[in-house]
Write a protein that holds these residues in place. Structure first.
Motif, PDB file in Angstrom:
ATOM      1  N   LEU A 226       0.825  -1.210   0.000  1.00 36.55           N
ATOM      2  CA  LEU A 226       0.000   0.000   0.000  1.00 36.55           C
ATOM      3  C   LEU A 226       0.857   1.256   0.000  1.00 36.55           C
ATOM      4  O   LEU A 226       0.538   2.243  -0.671  1.00 36.55           O
ATOM      5  CB  LEU A 226      -0.927  -0.005   1.207  1.00 36.55           C
ATOM      6  CG  LEU A 226      -1.978  -1.122   1.251  1.00 36.55           C
ATOM      7  CD1 LEU A 226      -2.798  -1.049   2.534  1.00 36.55           C
ATOM      8  CD2 LEU A 226      -2.897  -1.062   0.032  1.00 36.55           C
ATOM      9  N   ARG A 227       1.951   1.230   0.746  1.00 29.70           N
ATOM     10  CA  ARG A 227       2.843   2.386   0.803  1.00 29.70           C
ATOM     11  C   ARG A 227       3.490   2.635  -0.562  1.00 29.70           C
ATOM     12  O   ARG A 227       3.590   3.783  -1.017  1.00 29.70           O
ATOM     13  CB  ARG A 227       3.911   2.172   1.871  1.00 29.70           C
ATOM     14  CG  ARG A 227       4.825   3.378   2.063  1.00 29.70           C
ATOM     15  CD  ARG A 227       5.656   3.312   3.334  1.00 29.70           C
ATOM     16  NE  ARG A 227       6.374   2.052   3.461  1.00 29.70           N
ATOM     17  CZ  ARG A 227       6.076   1.130   4.367  1.00 29.70           C
ATOM     18  NH1 ARG A 227       5.063   1.315   5.202  1.00 29.70           N
ATOM     19  NH2 ARG A 227       6.774   0.018   4.450  1.00 29.70           N
ATOM     20  N   LYS A 228       3.897   1.570  -1.217  1.00 27.54           N
ATOM     21  CA  LYS A 228       4.522   1.709  -2.544  1.00 27.54           C
ATOM     22  C   LYS A 228       3.564   2.351  -3.543  1.00 27.54           C
ATOM     23  O   LYS A 228       3.980   3.143  -4.404  1.00 27.54           O
ATOM     24  CB  LYS A 228       4.964   0.332  -3.049  1.00 27.54           C
ATOM     25  CG  LYS A 228       5.671   0.369  -4.398  1.00 27.54           C
ATOM     26  CD  LYS A 228       5.934  -1.027  -4.937  1.00 27.54           C
ATOM     27  CE  LYS A 228       4.681  -1.687  -5.448  1.00 27.54           C
ATOM     28  NZ  LYS A 228       4.943  -2.941  -6.185  1.00 27.54           N
ATOM     29  N   ASN A 229       2.275   2.014  -3.429  1.00 27.54           N
ATOM     30  CA  ASN A 229       1.282   2.529  -4.371  1.00 27.54           C
ATOM     31  C   ASN A 229       0.585   3.794  -3.874  1.00 27.54           C
ATOM     32  O   ASN A 229      -0.365   4.253  -4.502  1.00 27.54           O
ATOM     33  CB  ASN A 229       0.236   1.446  -4.657  1.00 27.54           C
ATOM     34  CG  ASN A 229       0.762   0.347  -5.560  1.00 27.54           C
ATOM     35  OD1 ASN A 229       0.876   0.521  -6.767  1.00 27.54           O
ATOM     36  ND2 ASN A 229       1.092  -0.799  -4.975  1.00 27.54           N
ATOM     37  N   GLN A 230       1.073   4.337  -2.755  1.00 25.81           N
ATOM     38  CA  GLN A 230       0.558   5.592  -2.197  1.00 25.81           C
ATOM     39  C   GLN A 230      -0.961   5.535  -1.988  1.00 25.81           C
ATOM     40  O   GLN A 230      -1.712   6.423  -2.404  1.00 25.81           O
ATOM     41  CB  GLN A 230       0.924   6.770  -3.104  1.00 25.81           C
ATOM     42  CG  GLN A 230       2.427   6.956  -3.266  1.00 25.81           C
ATOM     43  CD  GLN A 230       2.781   8.114  -4.181  1.00 25.81           C
ATOM     44  OE1 GLN A 230       2.002   8.525  -5.034  1.00 25.81           O
ATOM     45  NE2 GLN A 230       3.966   8.667  -3.996  1.00 25.81           N
ATOM     46  N   VAL A 231      -1.394   4.470  -1.331  1.00 26.81           N
ATOM     47  CA  VAL A 231      -2.815   4.257  -1.079  1.00 26.81           C
ATOM     48  C   VAL A 231      -3.185   4.799   0.297  1.00 26.81           C
ATOM     49  O   VAL A 231      -2.518   4.504   1.297  1.00 26.81           O
ATOM     50  CB  VAL A 231      -3.159   2.757  -1.155  1.00 26.81           C
ATOM     51  CG1 VAL A 231      -4.602   2.509  -0.724  1.00 26.81           C
ATOM     52  CG2 VAL A 231      -2.934   2.243  -2.569  1.00 26.81           C
ATOM     53  N   VAL A 235      -9.549   5.165   2.840  1.00 30.31           N
ATOM     54  CA  VAL A 235     -10.528   5.021   1.749  1.00 30.31           C
ATOM     55  C   VAL A 235     -10.218   3.767   0.924  1.00 30.31           C
ATOM     56  O   VAL A 235     -10.460   3.724  -0.283  1.00 30.31           O
ATOM     57  CB  VAL A 235     -10.551   6.272   0.847  1.00 30.31           C
ATOM     58  CG1 VAL A 235     -11.210   7.421   1.572  1.00 30.31           C
ATOM     59  CG2 VAL A 235      -9.145   6.637   0.389  1.00 30.31           C
ATOM     60  N   CYS A 236      -9.657   2.762   1.583  1.00 28.26           N
ATOM     61  CA  CYS A 236      -9.306   1.515   0.907  1.00 28.26           C
ATOM     62  C   CYS A 236     -10.029   0.348   1.581  1.00 28.26           C
ATOM     63  O   CYS A 236     -10.042   0.239   2.810  1.00 28.26           O
ATOM     64  CB  CYS A 236      -7.795   1.294   0.962  1.00 28.26           C
ATOM     65  SG  CYS A 236      -7.239  -0.236   0.165  1.00 28.26           S
ATOM     66  N   LEU A 237     -10.627  -0.504   0.777  1.00 23.99           N
ATOM     67  CA  LEU A 237     -11.342  -1.684   1.264  1.00 23.99           C
ATOM     68  C   LEU A 237     -10.507  -2.930   1.021  1.00 23.99           C
ATOM     69  O   LEU A 237      -9.908  -3.082  -0.050  1.00 23.99           O
ATOM     70  CB  LEU A 237     -12.688  -1.820   0.545  1.00 23.99           C
ATOM     71  CG  LEU A 237     -13.477  -3.107   0.778  1.00 23.99           C
ATOM     72  CD1 LEU A 237     -13.993  -3.185   2.219  1.00 23.99           C
ATOM     73  CD2 LEU A 237     -14.634  -3.213  -0.211  1.00 23.99           C
ATOM     74  N   ILE A 238     -10.468  -3.827   1.997  1.00 23.63           N
ATOM     75  CA  ILE A 238      -9.763  -5.100   1.860  1.00 23.63           C
ATOM     76  C   ILE A 238     -10.782  -6.217   1.662  1.00 23.63           C
ATOM     77  O   ILE A 238     -11.776  -6.297   2.395  1.00 23.63           O
ATOM     78  CB  ILE A 238      -8.903  -5.395   3.101  1.00 23.63           C
ATOM     79  CG1 ILE A 238      -7.710  -4.441   3.175  1.00 23.63           C
ATOM     80  CG2 ILE A 238      -8.390  -6.839   3.090  1.00 23.63           C
ATOM     81  CD1 ILE A 238      -6.861  -4.627   4.415  1.00 23.63           C
ATOM     82  N   ALA A 302      -8.366   0.177  -8.593  1.00 24.78           N
ATOM     83  CA  ALA A 302      -8.692   1.582  -8.401  1.00 24.78           C
ATOM     84  C   ALA A 302      -9.718   2.006  -9.453  1.00 24.78           C
ATOM     85  O   ALA A 302      -9.982   1.262 -10.396  1.00 24.78           O
ATOM     86  CB  ALA A 302      -7.431   2.443  -8.494  1.00 24.78           C
ATOM     87  N   TYR A 303     -10.291   3.190  -9.278  1.00 21.04           N
ATOM     88  CA  TYR A 303     -11.297   3.695 -10.210  1.00 21.04           C
ATOM     89  C   TYR A 303     -10.800   4.990 -10.832  1.00 21.04           C
ATOM     90  O   TYR A 303     -10.381   5.905 -10.133  1.00 21.04           O
ATOM     91  CB  TYR A 303     -12.620   3.941  -9.470  1.00 21.04           C
ATOM     92  CG  TYR A 303     -13.797   4.129 -10.392  1.00 21.04           C
ATOM     93  CD1 TYR A 303     -14.563   3.033 -10.798  1.00 21.04           C
ATOM     94  CD2 TYR A 303     -14.154   5.394 -10.870  1.00 21.04           C
ATOM     95  CE1 TYR A 303     -15.649   3.202 -11.638  1.00 21.04           C
ATOM     96  CE2 TYR A 303     -15.239   5.559 -11.709  1.00 21.04           C
ATOM     97  CZ  TYR A 303     -15.985   4.459 -12.088  1.00 21.04           C
ATOM     98  OH  TYR A 303     -17.050   4.635 -12.933  1.00 21.04           O
TER      99      TYR A 303
END
Length: 304
Positions: A226-231, A235-238, A302-303
């Motif tokens: 997640l850190r690598k992709n700057q998420v 606002v992120c669902l697992i 992502a959207y």
């Protein structure tokens, strides 16, 4: 990796038949996880249908439905399956041991894992890239990585799928291996297929994929991913393919509660992720394949 857009999604599971990003009301904590019976005759010729096992019918129903809504010629057909055509494999072995003389080759020819991608190519008269990935519970993630690679190499339209079936023999083998009755009752089955391409559209896309084939600490790997992709975690669902992850505050959903456990259930998880993103309930979805202690699969959606 370059964005891989998901133009269409089709799934069949214990939840029923899903077409597109609109998912009906979800029924949680089902007693059994047998995939719903569908109208296979709508897309599969009746002469071929009667010889097919359930996994083949599920895969063709999903794959041909995706193809039926499009006039595209597929540049690649890629399928991931953990256990392949179990019913045909069992039938072939039983016939081999019980019959004398010549044995019908039908069950043998349909028992190989690549029957699914092969049958799709035959039905669609497709001569493009055709590949089946069989890496146990990480089969779908590896198939998706292959799709991303084919897109990078120039494939414009890719048919990606995942499928696994459940037969009574699995329950018997699981008992011999020490699985509890509760674990066995949670076995499921299903198929999910997607139309993928690198063509930019306003919709859901695969942002990144990670496959770890050795024992890892899931939370550490997820955090770095997640850190690598700057998420933004808020606002992120697992979506997990096994029990929900402990020790995190992010929103979570679990596929086993909806469709049981099977090796390529992350395909259904990806379809579910498309649904939540299309509803704009979150900005990112991570499908966490934590079904095995010997590896971990991560798919970031992502959207646009």
């Amino acid at each position: 990796m370059n964005r891989l857009y998901i133009h269409q999604a089709i799934s069949i599971s214990a939840q029923g038949f899903w077409e597109g990003f609109s998912v009906p009301d979800l029924r949680e904590y089902l007693v059994a996880f047998k995939a719903a019976d569908a109208d296979y005759k709508a897309v599969i010729p009746a002469t071929s249908l009667r010889r097919m096992s359930k996994i083949t019918k599920m895969a063709l129903l999903c794959g041909l439905t995706v193809s039926g809504n499009s006039t595209l010629d597929w540049d690649a057909i890629i399928v991931g399956t953990g256990l392949g055509n179990l019913a045909d494999t069992e039938k072939f072995l039983l016939n081999s041991f019980s019959q004398t003389g010549l044995v019908s080759p039908t069950a043998f020819t349909q028992s190989s894992h690549n029957t699914l991608s092969g049958q799709l190519a035959l039905q669609l008269k497709n001569h493009g890239y055709n590949m089946t990935h069989v890496q146990r519970s990480l089969s779908f993630e590896n198939a998706l990585k292959d799709a991303a690679l084919q897109c990078k190499l120039g494939s414009k339209n890719i048919l990606l799928g995942a499928a696994d079936e459940h037969i009574p023999l699995l329950d018997s083998l699981a008992q011999d291996m020490g699985y509890s009755d509760e674990e066995i009752s949670g076995f499921g089955e299903g198929a999910s297929f997607f139309h993928l391409s690198g063509k930019r559209t306003a919709g859901v896309f695969v942002q990144d994929i990670s496959v770890q084939s050795s024992e890892v600490k899931p939370l550490d790997v997820l955090d770095e991913f997640l850190r690598k992709n700057q998420v933004d975690k808020d606002v992120c669902l697992i979506i997990t393919t096994n029990d929900k992850l402990h020790g995190i505050t992010m929103q979570q959903r679990s596929v086993p509660n909806l469709a049981g456990k099977y090796m390529t259930s992350s395909g259904l998880g990806m379809h579910l992720g498309c649904f939540y993103l299309a509803k704009k309930e979150c900005r990112h979805v991570v499908i966490v394949n934590n079904s095995s202690t010997r590896g971990l699969g991560l798919i970031l959606l992502a959207y646009d």
